[in-house]
Design a protein around this motif. Structure first.
Motif, PDB file in Angstrom:
ATOM      1  N   LEU A  82      20.810   3.726   8.870  1.00 21.06           N
ATOM      2  CA  LEU A  82      21.268   3.541   7.495  1.00 21.06           C
ATOM      3  C   LEU A  82      21.900   4.841   7.025  1.00 21.06           C
ATOM      4  CD1 LEU A  82      18.138   1.715   6.012  1.00 21.06           C
ATOM      5  CD2 LEU A  82      20.213   0.689   6.965  1.00 21.06           C
ATOM      6  N   LYS A  83      23.169   4.791   6.655  1.00 23.94           N
ATOM      7  CA  LYS A  83      23.876   5.972   6.182  1.00 23.94           C
ATOM      8  C   LYS A  83      23.994   5.936   4.658  1.00 23.94           C
ATOM      9  CE  LYS A  83      26.620   6.461  10.412  1.00 23.94           C
ATOM     10  NZ  LYS A  83      27.986   6.563  10.990  1.00 23.94           N
ATOM     11  N   ASN A  84      24.005   7.148   4.090  1.00 19.70           N
ATOM     12  CA  ASN A  84      24.117   7.288   2.638  1.00 19.70           C
ATOM     13  C   ASN A  84      23.085   6.401   1.935  1.00 19.70           C
ATOM     14  OD1 ASN A  84      25.122   8.251   0.218  1.00 19.70           O
ATOM     15  ND2 ASN A  84      26.757   6.742   0.107  1.00 19.70           N
ATOM     16  N   VAL A  85      21.833   6.677   2.223  1.00 15.84           N
ATOM     17  CA  VAL A  85      20.733   5.845   1.730  1.00 15.84           C
ATOM     18  C   VAL A  85      20.670   5.899   0.212  1.00 15.84           C
ATOM     19  CG1 VAL A  85      18.228   5.597   1.701  1.00 15.84           C
ATOM     20  CG2 VAL A  85      19.400   6.090   3.841  1.00 15.84           C
ATOM     21  N   GLY A  86      20.511   4.731  -0.401  1.00 10.00           N
ATOM     22  CA  GLY A  86      20.374   4.614  -1.847  1.00 10.00           C
ATOM     23  C   GLY A  86      19.209   3.716  -2.200  1.00 10.00           C
ATOM     24  N   GLU A  87      19.034   3.477  -3.496  1.00 12.35           N
ATOM     25  CA  GLU A  87      17.929   2.652  -3.957  1.00 12.35           C
ATOM     26  C   GLU A  87      18.016   1.228  -3.406  1.00 12.35           C
ATOM     27  OE1 GLU A  87      17.092   2.789  -8.138  1.00 12.35           O
ATOM     28  OE2 GLU A  87      17.898   4.808  -8.327  1.00 12.35           O
ATOM     29  N   GLU A  88      19.222   0.766  -3.121  1.00 14.34           N
ATOM     30  CA  GLU A  88      19.378  -0.594  -2.609  1.00 14.34           C
ATOM     31  C   GLU A  88      18.811  -0.751  -1.207  1.00 14.34           C
ATOM     32  OE1 GLU A  88      23.114   1.729  -1.574  1.00 14.34           O
ATOM     33  OE2 GLU A  88      21.768   1.497  -3.299  1.00 14.34           O
ATOM     34  N   HIS A  89      18.556   0.352  -0.498  1.00 13.61           N
ATOM     35  CA  HIS A  89      17.992   0.272   0.850  1.00 13.61           C
ATOM     36  C   HIS A  89      16.463   0.264   0.845  1.00 13.61           C
ATOM     37  CE1 HIS A  89      22.061   2.025   1.808  1.00 13.61           C
ATOM     38  NE2 HIS A  89      22.000   1.033   2.674  1.00 13.61           N
ATOM     39  N   GLU A  90      15.859   0.544  -0.284  1.00 10.48           N
ATOM     40  CA  GLU A  90      14.404   0.606  -0.340  1.00 10.48           C
ATOM     41  C   GLU A  90      13.807  -0.795  -0.206  1.00 10.48           C
ATOM     42  OE1 GLU A  90      11.844   3.716  -2.760  1.00 10.48           O
ATOM     43  OE2 GLU A  90      12.420   2.025  -4.025  1.00 10.48           O
ATOM     44  N   GLY A  91      12.683  -0.894   0.500  1.00 10.01           N
ATOM     45  CA  GLY A  91      12.034  -2.187   0.648  1.00 10.01           C
ATOM     46  C   GLY A  91      11.219  -2.277   1.922  1.00 10.01           C
ATOM     47  N   TYR A  92      10.712  -3.488   2.200  1.00  7.62           N
ATOM     48  CA  TYR A  92       9.938  -3.750   3.408  1.00  7.62           C
ATOM     49  C   TYR A  92      10.860  -4.217   4.532  1.00  7.62           C
ATOM     50  CZ  TYR A  92       5.324  -3.274   1.308  1.00  7.62           C
ATOM     51  OH  TYR A  92       4.190  -2.774   0.711  1.00  7.62           O
ATOM     52  N   TYR A  93      10.724  -3.572   5.681  1.00  6.71           N
ATOM     53  CA  TYR A  93      11.525  -3.910   6.853  1.00  6.71           C
ATOM     54  C   TYR A  93      10.613  -4.407   7.970  1.00  6.71           C
ATOM     55  CZ  TYR A  93      15.582  -1.535   4.819  1.00  6.71           C
ATOM     56  OH  TYR A  93      16.637  -1.162   4.009  1.00  6.71           O
ATOM     57  N   LYS A  94      11.151  -5.329   8.738  1.00  2.04           N
ATOM     58  CA  LYS A  94      10.480  -5.774   9.958  1.00  2.04           C
ATOM     59  C   LYS A  94      11.547  -6.166  10.964  1.00  2.04           C
ATOM     60  CE  LYS A  94       9.877 -10.628   8.580  1.00  2.04           C
ATOM     61  NZ  LYS A  94       8.890 -11.723   8.371  1.00  2.04           N
ATOM     62  N   CYS A  95      11.131  -6.294  12.227  1.00  4.03           N
ATOM     63  CA  CYS A  95      12.076  -6.683  13.265  1.00  4.03           C
ATOM     64  C   CYS A  95      11.443  -7.759  14.126  1.00  4.03           C
ATOM     65  CB  CYS A  95      12.484  -5.486  14.116  1.00  4.03           C
ATOM     66  SG  CYS A  95      11.132  -4.729  15.036  1.00  4.03           S
ATOM     67  N   ALA A  96      12.274  -8.467  14.859  1.00  4.85           N
ATOM     68  CA  ALA A  96      11.796  -9.547  15.724  1.00  4.85           C
ATOM     69  C   ALA A  96      12.713  -9.658  16.932  1.00  4.85           C
ATOM     70  CB  ALA A  96      11.773 -10.865  14.950  1.00  4.85           C
ATOM     71  N   SER A  97      12.168 -10.201  17.994  1.00  8.97           N
ATOM     72  CA  SER A  97      13.002 -10.470  19.166  1.00  8.97           C
ATOM     73  C   SER A  97      14.005 -11.560  18.819  1.00  8.97           C
ATOM     74  CB  SER A  97      12.128 -10.906  20.337  1.00  8.97           C
ATOM     75  OG  SER A  97      11.369 -12.053  19.996  1.00  8.97           O
ATOM     76  N   GLN A  98      15.078 -11.633  19.579  1.00  9.53           N
ATOM     77  CA  GLN A  98      16.141 -12.581  19.235  1.00  9.53           C
ATOM     78  C   GLN A  98      15.692 -14.028  19.303  1.00  9.53           C
ATOM     79  OE1 GLN A  98      19.769 -11.428  21.496  1.00  9.53           O
ATOM     80  NE2 GLN A  98      20.563 -11.022  19.434  1.00  9.53           N
ATOM     81  N   ASP A  99      14.714 -14.319  20.151  1.00  3.97           N
ATOM     82  CA  ASP A  99      14.218 -15.698  20.200  1.00  3.97           C
ATOM     83  C   ASP A  99      13.205 -15.982  19.102  1.00  3.97           C
ATOM     84  OD1 ASP A  99      12.055 -14.246  21.051  1.00  3.97           O
ATOM     85  OD2 ASP A  99      12.036 -15.051  23.093  1.00  3.97           O
ATOM     86  N   GLY A 100      12.829 -14.950  18.326  1.00  2.00           N
ATOM     87  CA  GLY A 100      11.914 -15.131  17.208  1.00  2.00           C
ATOM     88  C   GLY A 100      10.451 -15.254  17.588  1.00  2.00           C
ATOM     89  N   LYS A 101      10.108 -15.098  18.850  1.00  2.00           N
ATOM     90  CA  LYS A 101       8.714 -15.267  19.282  1.00  2.00           C
ATOM     91  C   LYS A 101       7.871 -14.029  19.001  1.00  2.00           C
ATOM     92  CE  LYS A 101       9.791 -18.612  22.925  1.00  2.00           C
ATOM     93  NZ  LYS A 101       9.701 -18.916  24.384  1.00  2.00           N
ATOM     94  N   LEU A 102       8.496 -12.863  18.968  1.00  5.78           N
ATOM     95  CA  LEU A 102       7.777 -11.612  18.718  1.00  5.78           C
ATOM     96  C   LEU A 102       8.264 -11.026  17.402  1.00  5.78           C
ATOM     97  CD1 LEU A 102       7.933  -9.984  22.282  1.00  5.78           C
ATOM     98  CD2 LEU A 102       6.162 -11.477  21.343  1.00  5.78           C
ATOM     99  N   GLU A 103       7.329 -10.686  16.559  1.00  5.35           N
ATOM    100  CA  GLU A 103       7.690 -10.169  15.236  1.00  5.35           C
ATOM    101  C   GLU A 103       6.738  -9.045  14.856  1.00  5.35           C
ATOM    102  OE1 GLU A 103       7.311 -12.077  10.956  1.00  5.35           O
ATOM    103  OE2 GLU A 103       9.095 -12.863  11.973  1.00  5.35           O
ATOM    104  N   SER A 104       7.280  -7.972  14.310  1.00  5.70           N
ATOM    105  CA  SER A 104       6.469  -6.821  13.922  1.00  5.70           C
ATOM    106  C   SER A 104       5.881  -7.009  12.533  1.00  5.70           C
ATOM    107  CB  SER A 104       7.334  -5.555  13.935  1.00  5.70           C
ATOM    108  OG  SER A 104       8.228  -5.572  12.819  1.00  5.70           O
ATOM    109  N   PRO A 105       4.821  -6.257  12.206  1.00  2.11           N
ATOM    110  CA  PRO A 105       4.396  -6.201  10.798  1.00  2.11           C
ATOM    111  C   PRO A 105       5.479  -5.520   9.975  1.00  2.11           C
ATOM    112  CG  PRO A 105       2.687  -5.338  12.271  1.00  2.11           C
ATOM    113  CD  PRO A 105       3.941  -5.467  13.083  1.00  2.11           C
TER     114      PRO A 105
END
Length: 424
Positions: free
Chosen positions: A304-327
């Protein structure tokens, strides 16, 4: 016990208990049963009195971790609500801010409730104020116990910073991470509190899985190397002779994938790197989400470049098939001086510049125009005035004689004519 009371009061004459009493009464035992029922009801009243007295002996305690009401911007906090006393009730908790029993805490994504635990991630100025917790037995909607308040004062100063390596809010079980206290906190120790229902303060050096040193370090700062287990999830901070550091929160995960986000607030306008890490397998692509909404590409790292208030929040990621997901993990953005978190003095200073600008652009030009107007009016009026005692004839005065030399006349032109030409 509330279940027993409720059952007693809900008994009616259709129940088998009262049916039996009716049969006994019909069989000429009514008078004897009336004598039996009187002491029975007296026993119930005595039981209720003891129950109410036991509730009055209970006390609700509100505890703040770290135990310091002066809190820092960007750090993490934990408020713990517990009921002390001989109680077997199951409790339900309510939380209030600024005013008890009237103003419940509004929903905020950085504020998480879990039973008697209330955690705040990445403190902002808006989090300051007084907090209460209220305990209520699950079987009684009228009886409540209220704690004493805790006041959070948010400091605008940069705190002594606890260093974490690797810099991530989430770690796998079995990973090794290092905590190091700031140099200005001499002879400091690292403390941890696990976020559980029975949270308690623990010195990290007392843990069997942590190798900590303080006195043997040349810089006299505490350092701990920790082999992560599930019990190491919680709050960490340093305490020393000079005070305490900021508090950070770590989550130790046993899942297949985690989301690495910076544990410290990212300065506004800078860059931040978020990454998706898998425990097993060779994954080269991932899907990222912000606040539950798919928003980014398919790489395992997200910059994320030039981070601003709009970037704040909860992030998570998942495998492309959706079977694995992070907290999910929170990304915090540190506002600069001109953002919404700027002090009130800066706001008042801006008003001063507005007033000064108005004076320069409006009042000064008006003053210049007024001065010019007054000067013109004075000059015009002065040219129309006559000098007192001085009169001039309509014909004017001669300036020179015929030979061209200047003559100063003391008499008027008419008197001089009479002297020169008396016959006329």
């Amino acid at each position: 016990m509330f279940c027993i009371i409720k059952y007693i009061f809900e008994l009616n004459y259709d129940s088998p208990y009262f049916s039996t009493l009716s049969l006994l009464k019909d069989s000429q035992l009514g008078a004897g049963m009336n004598m039996i029922l009187i002491p029975s009801w007296l026993g119930v009243v005595a039981f209720l009195h003891l129950l109410v007295a036991s509730l009055e002996d209970l006390k609700v305690i509100l505890t703040l971790w770290p135990p310091d009401t002066m809190v820092f911007l960007g750090e993490c906090l934990l408020l713990q609500c517990t009921v002390e006393g001989n109680s077997t009730f199951d409790w339900h908790y309510h939380w209030f801010r600024n005013e008890p029993n009237t103003s419940r805490i509004a929903k905020n994504p950085r504020h998480m409730l879990s039973g008697g635990s209330y955690s705040i991630t990445a403190v902002t100025r808006e989090d300051g104020g007084r907090y209460w917790c209220q305990a209520q037995p699950n079987d009684n909607a009228t009886k409540t116990l209220l704690s004493r308040p805790i006041t959070l004062n948010v400091s605008g100063l940069d705190p002594p910073s606890l260093t974490l390596t690797p810099n991530s809010r989430q770690l796998f079980i079995g990973e090794t991470f290092t905590l190091k206290c700031p140099k200005n906190l001499t002879n400091s120790s690292i403390w941890v509190i696990s976020q559980t229902l029975t949270s308690h303060l623990t010195k990290l050096s007392d843990s069997m899985t942590a190798k900590c040193s303080s006195q043997n370090n040349p810089d006299k700062s505490g350092t701990c190397v920790v082999f992560a287990t599930r019990g190491h999830s919680g709050l960490y901070w340093c305490e020393g002779a000079g005070g305490r550091s900021n508090a950070i929160h770590l989550t130790i995960s046993s899942g297949p994938v985690i989301m690495r986000t910076p544990v410290y607030s990212v300065p506004q306008g800078s860059s931040a790197v978020l990454s998706c890490h898998y425990r097993k397998g060779n994954y080269t692509k991932s899907t990222f989400f912000r606040n539950g909404v798919k928003a980014y590409g398919t790489e395992t790292k997200l910059t994320l470049k030039n981070v601003g208030e709009e970037h704040e929040g909860y992030y998570k990621c998942a495998s492309q098939d959706g079977k694995l997901e992070s907290p999910q993990s929170w990304l915090s953005v540190k506002r600069n001086l001109f953002s919404g978190d700027e002090p009130a003095s800066s706001s008042s200073g801006s008003w001063i510049w507005v007033v000064v600008s108005c004076i320069i652009l409006i009042i000064i030009p008006l003053a210049i125009l007024l001065i010019h107007h007054l000067r013109y009016k004075m000059f015009y009026t002065h040219s129309c005035w006559t000098i007192p005692g001085e009169e001039t004839s309509a014909g004017g005065l001669p300036a020179t004689k015929q030979d061209g030399t200047e003559v100063q006349w003391d008499l008027s032109w008419m008197e001089m004519s009479n002297l020169l030409y008396p016959g006329k």
